[in-house]
Motif scaffolding. Structure first.
Motif, short mmCIF file in Angstrom:
data_model
loop_
_atom_site.label_atom_id
_atom_site.label_comp_id
_atom_site.label_asym_id
_atom_site.label_seq_id
_atom_site.Cartn_x
_atom_site.Cartn_y
_atom_site.Cartn_z
N UNK A 1 0.85 -1.18 0.00
CA UNK A 1 0.00 0.00 0.00
C UNK A 1 0.89 1.24 0.00
N UNK A 2 1.07 1.86 -1.17
CA UNK A 2 1.93 3.03 -1.27
C UNK A 2 1.67 3.76 -2.59
N UNK A 3 2.12 5.00 -2.66
CA UNK A 3 2.09 5.74 -3.93
C UNK A 3 3.34 5.37 -4.72
N UNK A 4 3.16 4.58 -5.76
CA UNK A 4 4.28 4.12 -6.58
C UNK A 4 5.12 5.29 -7.08
N UNK A 5 4.46 6.40 -7.42
CA UNK A 5 5.17 7.54 -8.00
C UNK A 5 5.98 8.31 -6.96
N UNK A 6 5.79 7.96 -5.69
CA UNK A 6 6.59 8.59 -4.64
C UNK A 6 8.01 8.04 -4.58
N UNK A 7 8.29 6.97 -5.33
CA UNK A 7 9.62 6.36 -5.35
C UNK A 7 10.49 7.02 -6.41
N UNK A 8 11.68 7.41 -6.04
CA UNK A 8 12.62 8.02 -6.99
C UNK A 8 13.14 6.93 -7.93
N UNK A 9 12.91 7.11 -9.25
CA UNK A 9 13.30 6.04 -10.18
C UNK A 9 14.82 5.85 -10.23
N UNK A 10 15.56 6.85 -9.78
CA UNK A 10 17.03 6.72 -9.79
C UNK A 10 17.52 5.74 -8.72
N UNK B 1 4.81 5.39 -16.85
CA UNK B 1 5.60 4.77 -17.93
C UNK B 1 7.09 4.84 -17.61
N UNK B 2 7.54 5.99 -17.11
CA UNK B 2 8.96 6.11 -16.73
C UNK B 2 9.31 5.12 -15.63
N UNK B 3 8.40 5.00 -14.65
CA UNK B 3 8.63 4.05 -13.55
C UNK B 3 8.71 2.62 -14.08
N UNK B 4 7.82 2.28 -15.01
CA UNK B 4 7.81 0.91 -15.54
C UNK B 4 9.06 0.62 -16.37
N UNK B 5 9.49 1.58 -17.17
CA UNK B 5 10.71 1.38 -17.97
C UNK B 5 11.89 1.08 -17.05
#
Length: 374
Positions: free
Chosen positions: A267-276, A317-321
Motif C-alpha cells: 500500500x503506497x504511492x508508486x510515483x513517490x519512489x525516486x526512479x534513480x 511509464x517512466x517508472x515501468x521502464x
C-alpha cells in the motif's frame, strides 16, 4: 447453495443501512466481512494440518476476536446461539471500538509486509466499519458465514462473483472506473508477454489486481504442479503496489479469492519512489498495468523522474521502464493520443521508450484498436 443470492442479500442489507450509500461502500464493507470469514477458514485449515502432524497451532487472532466467537457463536446443534451472539448497538460497538483497533495493531507487530499478519493490520488501519445498524450487521455476518472458502471450486465461484461486483463498481461511475480493466483486454496482454513460472510479474498501479489475478490463472493452468512451482507462484511471482485505500483492500481480497494466500501487494504511492533508486534487484521480468490517465502529480513527486510532467500516466511509464529487467517484457495500457501528443514531455518519453525497451504496448480507447511491437 446459491452464492449469487447470498451476495445479493448482503447488498440489499447494505442498501437499507444508513451508513453505506454507494457501490464503493458496498464492496468495501463486504470485503472486510469476507476477509475475516476467509481468515477463520484459513486458520482452521492450518490448525487441522498441525493436528495431523501432532503439533499445536498458534492462532494469529486471540480467542475473543476469532470469527466463531464474536461473529457466529454456535450451540451444540450447529446453529447460531442467540444467547451468546451480539447484535444491535452491542455488536457495532464491539466492531468499532474493539475489533477494528485490535486488528489494526497487527501492522506494527508484523515481521514484514509480506505476511498475512501485516495484511490484516493494513486492511483494518485503512477501512472503517460503515454499517450503522447492528441488526443489519448481524444478518450480514450470518450470510457471510454460509460462504465456504475451503474448496477450490467454491473459491472459484466466489472470485467470479467478486469480479462482477468490482465491474459493477466501475460502471457506477465517479472514481469507480479506476478499479476495473476489461478482462478480455487483460488476457490479450498476458498472452502477448507469455509469463513463465520463475519470472517476477509486477503491476505498480494494481487497482483491484485484475492483471495479477489473471496472470496467476495463466501460470497455474500451464505450469507443472510441483511443490516448488506452487510455492514459487504463491510467494515469489506476483507483485503490486496500490495507493488508494479501498482499491488496496479490494485487490487483496480479489487475490485471496483467486487462491493467493498472502498477496505481495504494498500500500503506497508508486510515483513517490525516486526512479534513480531502482536497482537491478528491484526489477521485474514482466510488467502488466493500466495506470490512471489524466491525473496530476505535485512538483515534489515529479522530481522523482527524469522527464518532468504532471501527467500520471507518463510518470508511470517512466517508472515501468526503469522497473523492467534487461530482456524483460511489458504490456501497458496507455492513452490513444500518446503517439501523437506534441508536448515536450510526450516527445521525450516516446524517444526514451524507443531507446530503452523492447516494449509491447496496447493502446486502448474504449476498446483495443492497435497493438504495436516496438
Amino acid at each position: 447453495m446459491n452464492f449469487e443470492q447470498t451476495f445479493k442479500n448482503i447488498d440489499d442489507l447494505l442498501y437499507k443501512d444508513s451508513g453505506a450509500d454507494s457501490e464503493l461502500d458496498y464492496i468495501g464493507q463486504t470485503s472486510w466481512v469476507m476477509f475475516l470469514r476467509y481468515l477463520d477458514e484459513l486458520e482452521q485449515d492450518k490448525a487441522d494440518e498441525a493436528e495431523l502432524r501432532g503439533e499445536d497451532y498458534n492462532f494469529i487472532l486471540d480467542s475473543a476476536y476469532r470469527w466463531p466467537n464474536w461473529a457466529m457463536p454456535k450451540g451444540p446443534d450447529g446453529k447460531l446461539d442467540h444467547h451468546k451472539a451480539m447484535t444491535g448497538p452491542d455488536l457495532v460497538q464491539f466492531v468499532d471500538n474493539k475489533l477494528f483497533p485490535y486488528l489494526a495493531e497487527f501492522k506494527q507487530k508484523a515481521d514484514n509486509p509480506k505476511t498475512i499478519e501485516y495484511k490484516i493490520g493494513e486492511i483494518f488501519s485503512e477501512l472503517k466499519n460503515k454499517i450503522q445498524s447492528g441488526y443489519n450487521l448481524r444478518e450480514i455476518l450470518e450470510y457471510a458465514d454460509e460462504l465456504p472458502f475451503r474448496a477450490s471450486t467454491d473459491k472459484h465461484e466466489l472470485s467470479h462473483l467478486y469480479e462482477s461486483k468490482i465491474k459493477n463498481m466501475g460502471n457506477a461511475g465517479r472514481n469507480g472506473g479506476q478499479y476495473y480493466t476489461p478482462r478480455p483486454l487483460i488476457r490479450a496482454m498476458i498472452n502477448v508477454v507469455d509469463p513463465q513460472i520463475g519470472e517476477k510479474i509486477y503491476d505498480g498501479a494494481a487497482g483491484s489486481c485484475g492483471f495479477l489475478c489473471e496472470a496467476y490463472e495463466y501460470l497455474y493452468e500451464r505450469m507443472e504442479k510441483t511443490t516448488d512451482n506452487l510455492k514459487t507462484l504463491q510467494e515469489e511471482t506476483l507483485y503490486g503496489k496500490e495507493k488508494k485505500n479501498l482499491a488496496y483492500v479490494i485487490g487483496i481480497m480479489n487475490m485471496i479469492l483467486h487462491g493467493i494466500e498472502a498477496p505481495n501487494l504494498i500500500h503506497m504511492n508508486t510515483l513517490g519512489e525516486n526512479i534513480r533508486d531502482i536497482q537491478e534487484k528491484n526489477r521485474y521480468h514482466v510488467i502488466l498495468a493500466n495506470p490512471p490517465f489524466g491525473g496530476k502529480e505535485r512538483k515534489e513527486v515529479q522530481q522523482n523522474f527524469d522527464i518532468k510532467t504532471g501527467e500520471t500516466a507518463s510518470l508511470f511509464l517512466q517508472h515501468f521502464i526503469k522497473s523492467l529487467k534487461t530482456g524483460g517484457r511489458a504490456a501497458i495500457v496507455i492513452k490513444n493520443t500518446f503517439l501523437s501528443n506534441a508536448d515536450n514531455a510526450s516527445i521525450s518519453l516516446r524517444k526514451h521508450l524507443l531507446e530503452s525497451c523492447n516494449l509491447h504496448t496496447i493502446l486502448d480507447s474504449q476498446q483495443v484498436h492497435l497493438q504495436v511491437q516496438v
